[in-house]
Scaffold this motif. Structure first.
Motif, PDB file in Angstrom:
ATOM      1  N   ARG A 399      70.852  83.600   0.569  1.00  0.00           N
ATOM      2  CA  ARG A 399      71.594  82.401   0.182  1.00  0.00           C
ATOM      3  C   ARG A 399      72.445  81.887   1.336  1.00  0.00           C
ATOM      4  O   ARG A 399      72.507  80.673   1.584  1.00  0.00           O
ATOM      5  N   ALA A 400      73.110  82.788   2.033  1.00  0.00           N
ATOM      6  CA  ALA A 400      73.980  82.382   3.137  1.00  0.00           C
ATOM      7  C   ALA A 400      73.209  81.608   4.197  1.00  0.00           C
ATOM      8  O   ALA A 400      73.739  80.684   4.826  1.00  0.00           O
ATOM      9  N   VAL A 401      71.938  81.959   4.381  1.00  0.00           N
ATOM     10  CA  VAL A 401      71.129  81.321   5.427  1.00  0.00           C
ATOM     11  C   VAL A 401      70.454  80.064   4.911  1.00  0.00           C
ATOM     12  O   VAL A 401      70.634  78.963   5.456  1.00  0.00           O
ATOM     13  N   TYR A 402      69.666  80.187   3.848  1.00  0.00           N
ATOM     14  CA  TYR A 402      68.770  79.109   3.446  1.00  0.00           C
ATOM     15  C   TYR A 402      69.396  78.107   2.467  1.00  0.00           C
ATOM     16  O   TYR A 402      69.028  76.928   2.481  1.00  0.00           O
ATOM     17  N   VAL A 403      70.315  78.576   1.624  1.00  0.00           N
ATOM     18  CA  VAL A 403      70.940  77.678   0.652  1.00  0.00           C
ATOM     19  C   VAL A 403      72.187  77.029   1.239  1.00  0.00           C
ATOM     20  O   VAL A 403      72.374  75.814   1.170  1.00  0.00           O
ATOM     21  N   ASP A 404      73.039  77.862   1.844  1.00  0.00           N
ATOM     22  CA  ASP A 404      74.326  77.364   2.338  1.00  0.00           C
ATOM     23  C   ASP A 404      74.356  77.084   3.825  1.00  0.00           C
ATOM     24  O   ASP A 404      75.318  76.475   4.305  1.00  0.00           O
ATOM     25  N   GLY A 405      73.321  77.501   4.562  1.00  0.00           N
ATOM     26  CA  GLY A 405      73.432  77.479   6.017  1.00  0.00           C
ATOM     27  C   GLY A 405      72.514  76.542   6.769  1.00  0.00           C
ATOM     28  O   GLY A 405      72.446  76.615   8.001  1.00  0.00           O
ATOM     29  N   GLN A 406      71.792  75.663   6.072  1.00  0.00           N
ATOM     30  CA  GLN A 406      70.893  74.776   6.823  1.00  0.00           C
ATOM     31  C   GLN A 406      71.050  73.322   6.406  1.00  0.00           C
ATOM     32  O   GLN A 406      71.374  73.005   5.266  1.00  0.00           O
ATOM     33  N   ASN A 407      70.823  72.446   7.383  1.00  0.00           N
ATOM     34  CA  ASN A 407      70.751  71.006   7.163  1.00  0.00           C
ATOM     35  C   ASN A 407      69.397  70.526   7.671  1.00  0.00           C
ATOM     36  O   ASN A 407      68.641  71.280   8.298  1.00  0.00           O
ATOM     37  N   LEU A 408      69.074  69.271   7.412  1.00  0.00           N
ATOM     38  CA  LEU A 408      67.705  68.803   7.609  1.00  0.00           C
ATOM     39  C   LEU A 408      67.663  67.507   8.409  1.00  0.00           C
ATOM     40  O   LEU A 408      68.429  66.578   8.151  1.00  0.00           O
ATOM     41  N   THR A 409      66.751  67.466   9.381  1.00  0.00           N
ATOM     42  CA  THR A 409      66.437  66.240  10.107  1.00  0.00           C
ATOM     43  C   THR A 409      64.979  65.905   9.809  1.00  0.00           C
ATOM     44  O   THR A 409      64.059  66.557  10.308  1.00  0.00           O
ATOM     45  N   ILE A 410      64.770  64.916   8.962  1.00  0.00           N
ATOM     46  CA  ILE A 410      63.442  64.628   8.424  1.00  0.00           C
ATOM     47  C   ILE A 410      62.582  63.903   9.451  1.00  0.00           C
ATOM     48  O   ILE A 410      63.032  62.975  10.135  1.00  0.00           O
ATOM     49  N   ASN A 411      61.327  64.332   9.553  1.00  0.00           N
ATOM     50  CA  ASN A 411      60.343  63.664  10.405  1.00  0.00           C
ATOM     51  C   ASN A 411      60.001  62.321   9.744  1.00  0.00           C
ATOM     52  O   ASN A 411      59.403  62.271   8.663  1.00  0.00           O
ATOM     53  N   LEU A 412      60.374  61.237  10.394  1.00  0.00           N
ATOM     54  CA  LEU A 412      60.253  59.927   9.763  1.00  0.00           C
ATOM     55  C   LEU A 412      58.807  59.482   9.572  1.00  0.00           C
ATOM     56  O   LEU A 412      58.503  58.737   8.635  1.00  0.00           O
ATOM     57  N   VAL A 413      57.907  59.938  10.446  1.00  0.00           N
ATOM     58  CA  VAL A 413      56.488  59.598  10.276  1.00  0.00           C
ATOM     59  C   VAL A 413      55.950  60.249   9.012  1.00  0.00           C
ATOM     60  O   VAL A 413      55.287  59.602   8.176  1.00  0.00           O
ATOM     61  N   ARG A 414      56.232  61.532   8.856  1.00  0.00           N
ATOM     62  CA  ARG A 414      55.781  62.242   7.654  1.00  0.00           C
ATOM     63  C   ARG A 414      56.468  61.694   6.407  1.00  0.00           C
ATOM     64  O   ARG A 414      55.860  61.605   5.330  1.00  0.00           O
ATOM     65  N   PHE A 415      57.720  61.329   6.532  1.00  0.00           N
ATOM     66  CA  PHE A 415      58.460  60.791   5.399  1.00  0.00           C
ATOM     67  C   PHE A 415      57.847  59.474   4.929  1.00  0.00           C
ATOM     68  O   PHE A 415      57.679  59.241   3.723  1.00  0.00           O
ATOM     69  N   ARG A 416      57.484  58.619   5.878  1.00  0.00           N
ATOM     70  CA  ARG A 416      56.842  57.358   5.522  1.00  0.00           C
ATOM     71  C   ARG A 416      55.530  57.617   4.781  1.00  0.00           C
ATOM     72  O   ARG A 416      55.223  56.962   3.776  1.00  0.00           O
ATOM     73  N   GLU A 417      54.741  58.566   5.276  1.00  0.00           N
ATOM     74  CA  GLU A 417      53.472  58.891   4.623  1.00  0.00           C
ATOM     75  C   GLU A 417      53.692  59.380   3.187  1.00  0.00           C
ATOM     76  O   GLU A 417      52.943  59.018   2.272  1.00  0.00           O
ATOM     77  N   THR A 418      54.730  60.167   2.997  1.00  0.00           N
ATOM     78  CA  THR A 418      55.029  60.687   1.654  1.00  0.00           C
ATOM     79  C   THR A 418      55.407  59.558   0.705  1.00  0.00           C
ATOM     80  O   THR A 418      54.942  59.511  -0.449  1.00  0.00           O
ATOM     81  N   LEU A 419      56.224  58.629   1.181  1.00  0.00           N
ATOM     82  CA  LEU A 419      56.635  57.520   0.322  1.00  0.00           C
ATOM     83  C   LEU A 419      55.478  56.584   0.015  1.00  0.00           C
ATOM     84  O   LEU A 419      55.405  56.007  -1.083  1.00  0.00           O
ATOM     85  N   ASN A 420      54.568  56.425   0.960  1.00  0.00           N
ATOM     86  CA  ASN A 420      53.378  55.612   0.676  1.00  0.00           C
ATOM     87  C   ASN A 420      52.558  56.233  -0.452  1.00  0.00           C
ATOM     88  O   ASN A 420      52.019  55.521  -1.312  1.00  0.00           O
ATOM     89  N   LYS A 421      52.468  57.559  -0.450  1.00  0.00           N
ATOM     90  CA  LYS A 421      51.745  58.238  -1.533  1.00  0.00           C
ATOM     91  C   LYS A 421      52.487  58.084  -2.857  1.00  0.00           C
ATOM     92  O   LYS A 421      51.871  57.892  -3.906  1.00  0.00           O
ATOM     93  N   ALA A 422      53.818  58.166  -2.782  1.00  0.00           N
ATOM     94  CA  ALA A 422      54.606  57.984  -4.012  1.00  0.00           C
ATOM     95  C   ALA A 422      54.415  56.577  -4.568  1.00  0.00           C
ATOM     96  O   ALA A 422      54.336  56.403  -5.809  1.00  0.00           O
ATOM     97  N   MET A 423      54.342  55.606  -3.697  1.00  0.00           N
ATOM     98  CA  MET A 423      54.167  54.216  -4.121  1.00  0.00           C
ATOM     99  C   MET A 423      52.873  54.051  -4.917  1.00  0.00           C
ATOM    100  O   MET A 423      52.816  53.241  -5.862  1.00  0.00           O
ATOM    101  N   LYS A 424      51.848  54.802  -4.575  1.00  0.00           N
ATOM    102  CA  LYS A 424      50.558  54.667  -5.255  1.00  0.00           C
ATOM    103  C   LYS A 424      50.651  55.058  -6.727  1.00  0.00           C
ATOM    104  O   LYS A 424      49.903  54.564  -7.570  1.00  0.00           O
ATOM    105  N   PHE A 425      51.584  55.977  -7.059  1.00  0.00           N
ATOM    106  CA  PHE A 425      51.768  56.338  -8.456  1.00  0.00           C
ATOM    107  C   PHE A 425      52.336  55.174  -9.267  1.00  0.00           C
ATOM    108  O   PHE A 425      52.210  55.148 -10.503  1.00  0.00           O
ATOM    109  N   LEU A 426      52.962  54.229  -8.571  1.00  0.00           N
ATOM    110  CA  LEU A 426      53.646  53.135  -9.255  1.00  0.00           C
ATOM    111  C   LEU A 426      52.767  51.918  -9.459  1.00  0.00           C
ATOM    112  O   LEU A 426      53.170  50.958 -10.110  1.00  0.00           O
ATOM    113  N   VAL A 427      51.561  51.941  -8.891  1.00  0.00           N
ATOM    114  CA  VAL A 427      50.648  50.802  -9.015  1.00  0.00           C
ATOM    115  C   VAL A 427      50.142  50.754 -10.464  1.00  0.00           C
ATOM    116  O   VAL A 427      49.607  51.723 -10.997  1.00  0.00           O
ATOM    117  N   HIS A 428      50.333  49.629 -11.097  1.00  0.00           N
ATOM    118  CA  HIS A 428      49.978  49.488 -12.522  1.00  0.00           C
ATOM    119  C   HIS A 428      48.508  49.059 -12.648  1.00  0.00           C
ATOM    120  O   HIS A 428      48.016  48.278 -11.881  1.00  0.00           O
TER     121      HIS A 428
END
Length: 428
Positions: A399-428
């Motif tokens: 817990r001291a290491v992984y829960v309380d001891g880390q922060n995140l710098t998100i890869n924006l290219v991968r993040f964009r790809e993930t959101l594009n996939k999420a958007m597809k779930f919203l297509v009616h």
């Protein structure tokens, strides 16, 4: 008058089946506590065998599993709030039993914050009643891990729904380890489950008499309502409908939202998004209306429930804030950012329950380089290369290491790809 041993016809509309409160999975006996208008117990369809014998002899029956213990009395109960003691009227042998009425009994840390309720059954001397009630008492604790949104829903709010929904608000809550802020926070839920003002034993100090009582709350799984274990088949779908009623939420399905709205759960102490502004830029570039939910905004449950209910997508790092998914409309998307070392917890606490909530679930599992631990320890340290070895040192070390001891710098290219996939779930 209360007559507990009359077997009543199932045609009665006022039957409340509470067998599921102590029924082990795969057994079939049933206990039915029956009320007539005006809320007085009329009869009881008892279980068979040893359980029936126990109820007839001692006036109560308890079921205990890994997570929770629930005791039910089919006899008049006298609750002495000053001593947090429940006396059961019975001609049977004397029984002394302690219950900590919080649904996480396997966790010693949580249970240290839960005051035990003493049950005395049999030929015991009981105090005189100051107040008489014609509805049953439901006794539970607001101690434990309350203060953490996940645990509040997981161990109190959902178990309350499981235990109490069938009573159709004909019950009286007695809340031990009373936290005024918690009670105010969930006032809408409490008042939808009971038509009576809650009792705080610490300030009430009176002796109250009830026709029956349930002590403790029934727990199923993480953020789960198992319909097969509840008479009438209540499910997570029904729980979400109950939340919509309680909070007057307007959006039932994601198709009711004209322009997609994405809420980003913002953390400030641990598992923080270090490039949050850049993430918001990507969100807006893709056509979402972006809402950044900071901790202070999430503190007002009444208002924030409506915010979440208006969203198409929710994104957040593993943590308590993702429990807000219970307010998402059907067909929405939850994207959980899985920090290093938290794969199992992410799946167990949010990934597995998401489907029953009617929510599409996606994971953005970070690469080691996206964790602040990578720079701190280097690529070859066991913290990075072998997280399991850290967990084998014990929960507190991990817990001291992984829960309380880390922060995140998100890869924006991968993040964009993930959101594009999420958007597809919203297509009616």
């Amino acid at each position: 008058m209360i007559s507990f041993l009359n077997l009543l016809s199932n045609t009665t509309q006022d039957i409340v089946d509470i067998s599921f409160l102590y029924r082990p999975r795969f057994t079939q006996y049933r206990l039915m506590l029956v009320f007539s208008l005006p809320n007085q117990c009329k009869g009881l369809n008892l279980p068979t065998g040893e359980d029936r014998a126990q109820l007839e002899t001692t006036g109560f029956s308890c079921h205990s599993d890994l997570h929770s213990e629930v005791c039910i009395t089919n006899k008049p109960a006298i609750v002495d709030n000053s001593a947090l003691t429940t006396y059961l009227q019975s001609s049977g042998v004397q029984v002394k039993h302690m219950v900590r009425p919080y649904a996480r009994k396997e966790d010693e840390t949580a249970m240290k914050q839960v005051t035990p309720v003493l049950i005395l059954a049999g030929n015991v001397s009981s105090p005189a009643c100051h107040f008489n009630h014609d509805v049953p008492a439901v006794v539970f604790s607001s101690g434990g891990f309350t203060g953490n949104l996940f645990h509040e829903f997981n161990e109190v709010i959902i178990p309350l729904f499981i235990t109490c929904r069938q009573f159709q608000s004909h019950l009286q809550f007695v809340i031990s380890d009373f936290k005024p802020l918690w009670v105010r926070k969930y006032n809408r839920i409490l008042t939808h489950l009971s038509r009576f003002e809650v009792i705080n034993p610490a300030t009430d100090r009176s002796v109250r008499c009830f026709p029956a009582a349930v002590i403790g709350l029934k727990y199923h799984e993480n953020l789960a309502v198992n319909s097969t274990e509840i008479p009438g088949g209540y499910s997570m779908f029904d729980f979400k409908n109950f939340l919509r009623e309680s909070y007057n939420l307007k959006t039932q399905t994601v198709s009711d939202i004209e322009k997609p709205v994405l809420v980003l759960i913002s953390r400030r102490k641990t598992r923080t998004f270090l490039n949050e502004d850049e993430m918001v830029g990507i969100i807006e570039e893709l056509g979402f209306q972006a809402i950044v939910a900071k901790p202070n905004r999430m503190s007002n449950m009444d208002k924030f429930a409506r915010v979440i209910n208006s969203c198409s997508v929710m994104v957040g790092a593993h943590g308590a804030g993702l429990a807000n998914a219970v307010f998402l409309p059907a067909g929405a998307v939850m994207v959980q950012v899985v920090p290093l070392g938290l794969d199992w917890a992410s799946k167990a606490y949010y990934g597995d329950p998401a489907g029953e909530m009617g929510v599409h679930y996606m994971e953005y599992k970070i690469e080691p380089e996206e964790s602040s631990l990578f720079k701190e320890y280097g690529p070859h340290h066991p913290v990075i290369a072998d997280p399991m070895s850290i967990f084998l040192q014990g929960y507190n070390a991990a817990r001291a290491v992984y829960v309380d001891g880390q922060n995140l710098t998100i890869n924006l290219v991968r993040f964009r790809e993930t959101l594009n996939k999420a958007m597809k779930f919203l297509v009616h």
